[in-house]
Each structure stands twice: as structure tokens, then as C-alpha cells.
Scaffold this motif. Structure first.
Motif, short mmCIF file in Angstrom:
data_model
loop_
_atom_site.label_atom_id
_atom_site.label_comp_id
_atom_site.label_asym_id
_atom_site.label_seq_id
_atom_site.Cartn_x
_atom_site.Cartn_y
_atom_site.Cartn_z
N VAL A 194 -5.98 8.43 -11.24
CA VAL A 194 -4.72 7.87 -10.64
C VAL A 194 -5.07 7.62 -9.05
N VAL A 195 -5.81 8.77 -8.49
CA VAL A 195 -5.82 8.69 -7.03
C VAL A 195 -6.93 7.59 -6.99
N GLY A 248 -8.16 4.91 -8.76
CA GLY A 248 -7.71 3.89 -9.37
C GLY A 248 -6.67 2.95 -8.32
N TYR A 249 -5.57 3.72 -8.17
CA TYR A 249 -4.38 3.37 -7.49
C TYR A 249 -4.75 3.38 -5.94
N GLY A 250 -5.61 4.22 -5.52
CA GLY A 250 -6.11 4.41 -4.17
C GLY A 250 -6.90 3.25 -3.79
N LEU A 251 -7.64 2.92 -4.58
CA LEU A 251 -8.50 1.56 -4.36
C LEU A 251 -7.70 0.20 -4.04
N ALA A 252 -6.84 0.21 -4.90
CA ALA A 252 -5.69 -0.80 -4.85
C ALA A 252 -5.09 -0.99 -3.60
N ALA A 253 -4.54 0.18 -3.22
CA ALA A 253 -3.95 0.22 -1.82
C ALA A 253 -4.73 -0.12 -0.56
N VAL A 254 -5.84 0.59 -0.50
CA VAL A 254 -6.89 0.15 0.39
C VAL A 254 -7.18 -1.11 0.25
N VAL A 255 -7.35 -2.15 -0.73
CA VAL A 255 -7.72 -3.40 -0.87
C VAL A 255 -6.56 -3.91 -0.28
N TYR A 256 -5.46 -3.74 -0.51
CA TYR A 256 -4.24 -4.49 0.24
C TYR A 256 -4.32 -4.27 1.75
N LEU A 257 -4.47 -3.20 1.99
CA LEU A 257 -4.48 -2.79 3.63
C LEU A 257 -5.58 -3.62 4.15
N VAL A 258 -6.78 -3.57 3.67
CA VAL A 258 -7.99 -4.27 4.28
C VAL A 258 -7.78 -5.87 4.14
N VAL A 259 -7.47 -6.36 3.18
CA VAL A 259 -7.30 -7.71 3.08
C VAL A 259 -6.24 -7.96 3.89
N GLY A 260 -4.94 -7.65 3.70
CA GLY A 260 -3.63 -8.02 4.44
C GLY A 260 -4.17 -8.37 5.91
N HIS A 261 -4.86 -7.13 6.32
CA HIS A 261 -5.03 -6.79 7.84
C HIS A 261 -5.91 -7.95 8.29
N MET A 262 -7.09 -8.00 7.51
CA MET A 262 -8.08 -9.01 7.74
C MET A 262 -7.33 -10.39 7.86
N VAL A 263 -6.74 -10.76 7.11
CA VAL A 263 -6.05 -11.95 7.20
C VAL A 263 -5.12 -12.27 8.05
N ALA A 264 -4.56 -11.20 8.58
CA ALA A 264 -3.71 -11.39 9.80
C ALA A 264 -4.45 -11.65 10.96
N GLY A 265 -5.67 -10.70 11.07
CA GLY A 265 -6.26 -10.75 12.29
C GLY A 265 -6.96 -12.14 12.36
N ALA A 306 0.84 -1.12 0.05
CA ALA A 306 0.05 -0.12 -0.11
C ALA A 306 0.82 1.28 -0.12
N ALA A 307 2.00 1.05 0.76
CA ALA A 307 2.86 2.38 0.86
C ALA A 307 3.55 2.70 -0.60
N ILE A 308 3.67 1.68 -1.39
CA ILE A 308 4.44 1.71 -2.62
C ILE A 308 3.31 2.56 -3.66
N ILE A 309 2.28 1.93 -3.54
CA ILE A 309 1.02 2.65 -4.53
C ILE A 309 0.81 3.87 -3.91
N GLY A 310 0.80 4.32 -2.62
CA GLY A 310 0.61 5.64 -2.28
C GLY A 310 1.66 6.55 -2.49
#
Length: 97
Positions: free
Chosen positions: A71-72, A74-91, A23-27
Motif C-alpha cells: 500500500v505504501v 504503490g499508492y505512495g508512488l502515485a502520490a509522488v508522481v502527481y506531485l512531481v508532474v503537477g509541479h513540473m507542468v506548473a513550473g 496527492a493528499a487524498i492518496i496520502g
């Protein structure tokens, strides 16, 4: 059993960190785009290429009239999805053990 919990905790941390880094790379690319970074620069080109790869499914999903909004969004959606899915899986991993 304590060793198993430790491994699960470590796996959850790794998943969270990977999601955060992606997400940081995309941001970073969004920020570089908005600040009109020099696309001939090697670092800018690298970040753009990685972000485009990571957000390949969403970078042209929206059809706003202005490029910066596409850009904001399209790419922002991907960043949010990575954050949400990654943290949901970790949780989920942490709750399971």
C-alpha cells in the motif's frame, strides 16, 4: 500582455493545487490504511475508492510480502508522481511566460 501573464500564473496555481489535493487524498488513504481505519465508515470508503481510482496504475505494482508495504509503495508512488508532474507542468507554464 499583463492579463496573459496573470492567466498563466492562475493556471499554474490551479495545476499545483490540483496535484497537491490528489496527492493528499492518496496520502490520507495510506494513513487510514496504516492506522487500520474502519472500512465500513463512509468517509474511509470514499477516500479508499478515490485513492484506488487515482492510483489505479500503481496500487498493485509492487509485490512485497506485507500488505502495508504494498500500500505504501504503490499508492505512495502515485502520490509522488502527481506531485512531481503537477509541479513540473506548473513550473514550465510560469517559465514560458
Amino acid at each position: 500582455m499583463n492579463h496573459r501573464r496573470s492567466n498563466t500564473t492562475q493556471a499554474a496555481r490551479v495545476i499545483s493545487v490540483v496535484a497537491d489535493v490528489l496527492a493528499a487524498i492518496i496520502g490520507l488513504w495510506i494513513l487510514m490504511y496504516l492506522l487500520d481505519a474502519n472500512r465500513a465508515n463512509g468517509l474511509v470508503e470514499f477516500v479508499q475508492n478515490v485513492a484506488r481510482f487515482l492510483a489505479g496504475w500503481s496500487h498493485d505494482l509492487f509485490t512485497f510480502d506485507t500488505a502495508w508495504a504494498r500500500v505504501v509503495a504503490g499508492y505512495g508512488l502515485a502520490a509522488v508522481v502527481y506531485l512531481v508532474v503537477g509541479h513540473m507542468v506548473a513550473g514550465r507554464l510560469l517559465r514560458r511566460h
